[in-house]
Design a protein around this motif. Sequence first.
Motif, PDB file in Angstrom:
ATOM      1  N   GLY A  36       0.811  -1.214   0.000  1.00  0.00           N
ATOM      2  CA  GLY A  36       0.000   0.000   0.000  1.00  0.00           C
ATOM      3  C   GLY A  36       0.845   1.264   0.000  1.00  0.00           C
ATOM      4  O   GLY A  36       0.502   2.260  -0.647  1.00  0.00           O
ATOM      5  N   LYS A  37       1.964   1.221   0.713  1.00  0.00           N
ATOM      6  CA  LYS A  37       2.862   2.381   0.733  1.00  0.00           C
ATOM      7  C   LYS A  37       3.564   2.543  -0.609  1.00  0.00           C
ATOM      8  O   LYS A  37       3.780   3.665  -1.071  1.00  0.00           O
ATOM      9  CB  LYS A  37       3.874   2.269   1.873  1.00  0.00           C
ATOM     10  CG  LYS A  37       3.253   2.500   3.234  1.00  0.00           C
ATOM     11  CD  LYS A  37       4.299   2.531   4.328  1.00  0.00           C
ATOM     12  CE  LYS A  37       3.632   2.832   5.669  1.00  0.00           C
ATOM     13  NZ  LYS A  37       4.610   2.936   6.748  1.00  0.00           N
ATOM     14  N   VAL A  38       3.915   1.425  -1.232  1.00  0.00           N
ATOM     15  CA  VAL A  38       4.537   1.497  -2.560  1.00  0.00           C
ATOM     16  C   VAL A  38       3.557   2.142  -3.536  1.00  0.00           C
ATOM     17  O   VAL A  38       3.926   3.019  -4.322  1.00  0.00           O
ATOM     18  CB  VAL A  38       4.982   0.103  -3.057  1.00  0.00           C
ATOM     19  CG1 VAL A  38       5.487   0.174  -4.488  1.00  0.00           C
ATOM     20  CG2 VAL A  38       6.049  -0.476  -2.138  1.00  0.00           C
ATOM     21  N   GLU A  39       2.309   1.731  -3.483  1.00  0.00           N
ATOM     22  CA  GLU A  39       1.295   2.330  -4.366  1.00  0.00           C
ATOM     23  C   GLU A  39       1.136   3.815  -4.074  1.00  0.00           C
ATOM     24  O   GLU A  39       1.009   4.624  -5.006  1.00  0.00           O
ATOM     25  CB  GLU A  39      -0.046   1.618  -4.220  1.00  0.00           C
ATOM     26  CG  GLU A  39      -1.073   2.159  -5.198  1.00  0.00           C
ATOM     27  CD  GLU A  39      -2.374   1.393  -5.217  1.00  0.00           C
ATOM     28  OE1 GLU A  39      -3.368   1.977  -5.681  1.00  0.00           O
ATOM     29  OE2 GLU A  39      -2.409   0.225  -4.787  1.00  0.00           O
ATOM     30  N   THR A  40       1.165   4.205  -2.805  1.00  0.00           N
ATOM     31  CA  THR A  40       1.082   5.620  -2.444  1.00  0.00           C
ATOM     32  C   THR A  40       2.226   6.402  -3.073  1.00  0.00           C
ATOM     33  O   THR A  40       2.023   7.493  -3.623  1.00  0.00           O
ATOM     34  CB  THR A  40       1.099   5.783  -0.908  1.00  0.00           C
ATOM     35  OG1 THR A  40      -0.072   5.159  -0.373  1.00  0.00           O
ATOM     36  CG2 THR A  40       1.145   7.239  -0.491  1.00  0.00           C
ATOM     37  N   LEU A  41       3.432   5.842  -3.004  1.00  0.00           N
ATOM     38  CA  LEU A  41       4.602   6.503  -3.598  1.00  0.00           C
ATOM     39  C   LEU A  41       4.436   6.656  -5.107  1.00  0.00           C
ATOM     40  O   LEU A  41       4.716   7.720  -5.670  1.00  0.00           O
ATOM     41  CB  LEU A  41       5.859   5.704  -3.292  1.00  0.00           C
ATOM     42  CG  LEU A  41       6.249   5.599  -1.823  1.00  0.00           C
ATOM     43  CD1 LEU A  41       7.382   4.593  -1.649  1.00  0.00           C
ATOM     44  CD2 LEU A  41       6.624   6.954  -1.263  1.00  0.00           C
ATOM     45  N   LEU A  42       3.985   5.601  -5.759  1.00  0.00           N
ATOM     46  CA  LEU A  42       3.831   5.643  -7.212  1.00  0.00           C
ATOM     47  C   LEU A  42       2.735   6.625  -7.628  1.00  0.00           C
ATOM     48  O   LEU A  42       2.882   7.359  -8.608  1.00  0.00           O
ATOM     49  CB  LEU A  42       3.553   4.246  -7.749  1.00  0.00           C
ATOM     50  CG  LEU A  42       4.712   3.263  -7.578  1.00  0.00           C
ATOM     51  CD1 LEU A  42       4.275   1.854  -7.939  1.00  0.00           C
ATOM     52  CD2 LEU A  42       5.909   3.692  -8.406  1.00  0.00           C
ATOM     53  N   ARG A  43       1.652   6.635  -6.897  1.00  0.00           N
ATOM     54  CA  ARG A  43       0.570   7.584  -7.209  1.00  0.00           C
ATOM     55  C   ARG A  43       1.046   9.031  -7.027  1.00  0.00           C
ATOM     56  O   ARG A  43       0.700   9.910  -7.814  1.00  0.00           O
ATOM     57  CB  ARG A  43      -0.653   7.303  -6.358  1.00  0.00           C
ATOM     58  CG  ARG A  43      -1.383   6.051  -6.793  1.00  0.00           C
ATOM     59  CD  ARG A  43      -2.692   5.863  -6.026  1.00  0.00           C
ATOM     60  NE  ARG A  43      -3.344   4.652  -6.429  1.00  0.00           N
ATOM     61  CZ  ARG A  43      -4.097   4.520  -7.515  1.00  0.00           C
ATOM     62  NH1 ARG A  43      -4.277   5.548  -8.319  1.00  0.00           N
ATOM     63  NH2 ARG A  43      -4.661   3.360  -7.817  1.00  0.00           N
ATOM     64  N   ALA A  44       1.852   9.277  -5.994  1.00  0.00           N
ATOM     65  CA  ALA A  44       2.403  10.615  -5.795  1.00  0.00           C
ATOM     66  C   ALA A  44       3.319  10.991  -6.956  1.00  0.00           C
ATOM     67  O   ALA A  44       3.264  12.116  -7.462  1.00  0.00           O
ATOM     68  CB  ALA A  44       3.171  10.680  -4.478  1.00  0.00           C
ATOM     69  N   ALA A  45       4.146  10.056  -7.388  1.00  0.00           N
ATOM     70  CA  ALA A  45       5.040  10.316  -8.518  1.00  0.00           C
ATOM     71  C   ALA A  45       4.238  10.610  -9.782  1.00  0.00           C
ATOM     72  O   ALA A  45       4.553  11.535 -10.538  1.00  0.00           O
ATOM     73  CB  ALA A  45       5.972   9.127  -8.738  1.00  0.00           C
ATOM     74  N   MET A  46       3.169   9.871  -9.993  1.00  0.00           N
ATOM     75  CA  MET A  46       2.356  10.055 -11.202  1.00  0.00           C
ATOM     76  C   MET A  46       1.476  11.298 -11.136  1.00  0.00           C
ATOM     77  O   MET A  46       0.907  11.704 -12.148  1.00  0.00           O
ATOM     78  CB  MET A  46       1.512   8.817 -11.464  1.00  0.00           C
ATOM     79  CG  MET A  46       2.365   7.645 -11.913  1.00  0.00           C
ATOM     80  SD  MET A  46       1.412   6.188 -12.316  1.00  0.00           S
ATOM     81  CE  MET A  46       1.048   5.578 -10.693  1.00  0.00           C
ATOM     82  N   ALA A  47       1.380  11.922  -9.967  1.00  0.00           N
ATOM     83  CA  ALA A  47       0.623  13.170  -9.840  1.00  0.00           C
ATOM     84  C   ALA A  47       1.481  14.375 -10.219  1.00  0.00           C
ATOM     85  O   ALA A  47       1.002  15.507 -10.213  1.00  0.00           O
ATOM     86  CB  ALA A  47       0.098  13.316  -8.418  1.00  0.00           C
TER      87      ALA A  47
END
Length: 177
Positions: free
Chosen positions: A62-73
Amino acid sequence: MIGKTLTIKEIWNKTGKPVKVVLLVTVIMTGLIINSWGEDALSVIHERTSIRKFTSQPVEEGKVETLLRAAMAAATSRNIQPWRFWVVTDTNILQELAENLSNTHEPLSTAPLAIVVAGDTEAGYNNEEQMRNLKLDCSIASENLLLAAQAIGLGAVWMGIYPYNDRIVTLRNTLSL
């Protein structure tokens, strides 16, 4: 896939087509808690530091997904979103990268996770301006990732691959990109 590596390109590439990439940076995360949740944006920006020693504690999906979503924002030129991400969790691969890249990449040997941020050279317009913007776009995505890591209590450091051709070749060969 590389061991337990999650190939985000396959998940987040909307076209479903293979992409050519120019490798830019590697960012490393760990389960080391360095702050608490809920900090405001300016606090996160001012408190972010580069962490180079890591615990072996795995980073939750879940934290990895949070990081990736932040990067893609991240903001991108003309909204082309040329970045692609590879999550590497195989400790043997991380150790191999630490040994075969420059001596400044030693933190890879103890990190439980690395996120490779790369630019898709076939995204958007095929011109010199887009190639320059691609590097900036990936850098902005990397900074978002670093700030998100700080905000959720993970240690992180930016590991430079681009513009060093020997490092690019090593990373491409090791990850079969």
